[in-house]
Design a protein around this motif. Sequence first.
Motif, PDB file in Angstrom:
ATOM      1  N   GLN A   1      -1.047 -24.079  25.604  1.00 36.41           N
ATOM      2  CA  GLN A   1      -0.994 -24.362  26.965  1.00 36.41           C
ATOM      3  C   GLN A   1      -1.024 -26.388  26.818  1.00 36.41           C
ATOM      4  O   GLN A   1      -1.799 -26.805  26.176  1.00 36.41           O
TER       5      GLN A   1
ATOM      6  N   ASN B   1      -2.738 -31.203  31.208  1.00 40.08           N
ATOM      7  CA  ASN B   1      -1.570 -31.245  32.738  1.00 40.08           C
ATOM      8  C   ASN B   1      -0.983 -30.373  33.081  1.00 40.08           C
ATOM      9  O   ASN B   1      -0.030 -30.900  33.846  1.00 40.08           O
ATOM     10  N   GLU B   2      -0.785 -29.060  32.054  1.00 42.23           N
ATOM     11  CA  GLU B   2       0.756 -28.367  32.620  1.00 42.23           C
ATOM     12  C   GLU B   2      -0.468 -26.866  32.773  1.00 42.23           C
ATOM     13  O   GLU B   2      -1.543 -26.433  32.773  1.00 42.23           O
ATOM     14  N   ALA B   3       0.048 -26.462  34.361  1.00 39.27           N
ATOM     15  CA  ALA B   3      -0.563 -25.130  34.856  1.00 39.27           C
ATOM     16  C   ALA B   3      -0.367 -24.123  34.140  1.00 39.27           C
ATOM     17  O   ALA B   3       1.243 -24.060  34.445  1.00 39.27           O
ATOM     18  N   ARG B   4      -1.239 -22.907  34.427  1.00 36.71           N
ATOM     19  CA  ARG B   4      -0.211 -21.641  34.478  1.00 36.71           C
ATOM     20  C   ARG B   4      -1.914 -20.695  35.239  1.00 36.71           C
ATOM     21  O   ARG B   4      -2.792 -20.832  35.800  1.00 36.71           O
TER      22      ARG B   4
END
Length: 75
Positions: free
Chosen positions: A66, A69-72
Amino acid sequence: MSVSAPLRRDLPARTINGFAAIGAGLAGLALGALLLWQGLPHPGWVVTGLLVKAASIFVLAGLYMQQPNEARILT
């Protein structure tokens, strides 16, 4: 007029340290291999070794990186 419950509910995801997960997965693979190798005359050890190896592969398959600042979306 009645209000029905929502079909889906948002739940927070839980995480663990990736180094601990990869260490546990690799240790499980090694333990499973040892049980298979030592357990050839004992069928119970062979079954246990196969179960440990399957659980370790399941743990290792769940690892992902992950980025900040990255969405999952976990389903």
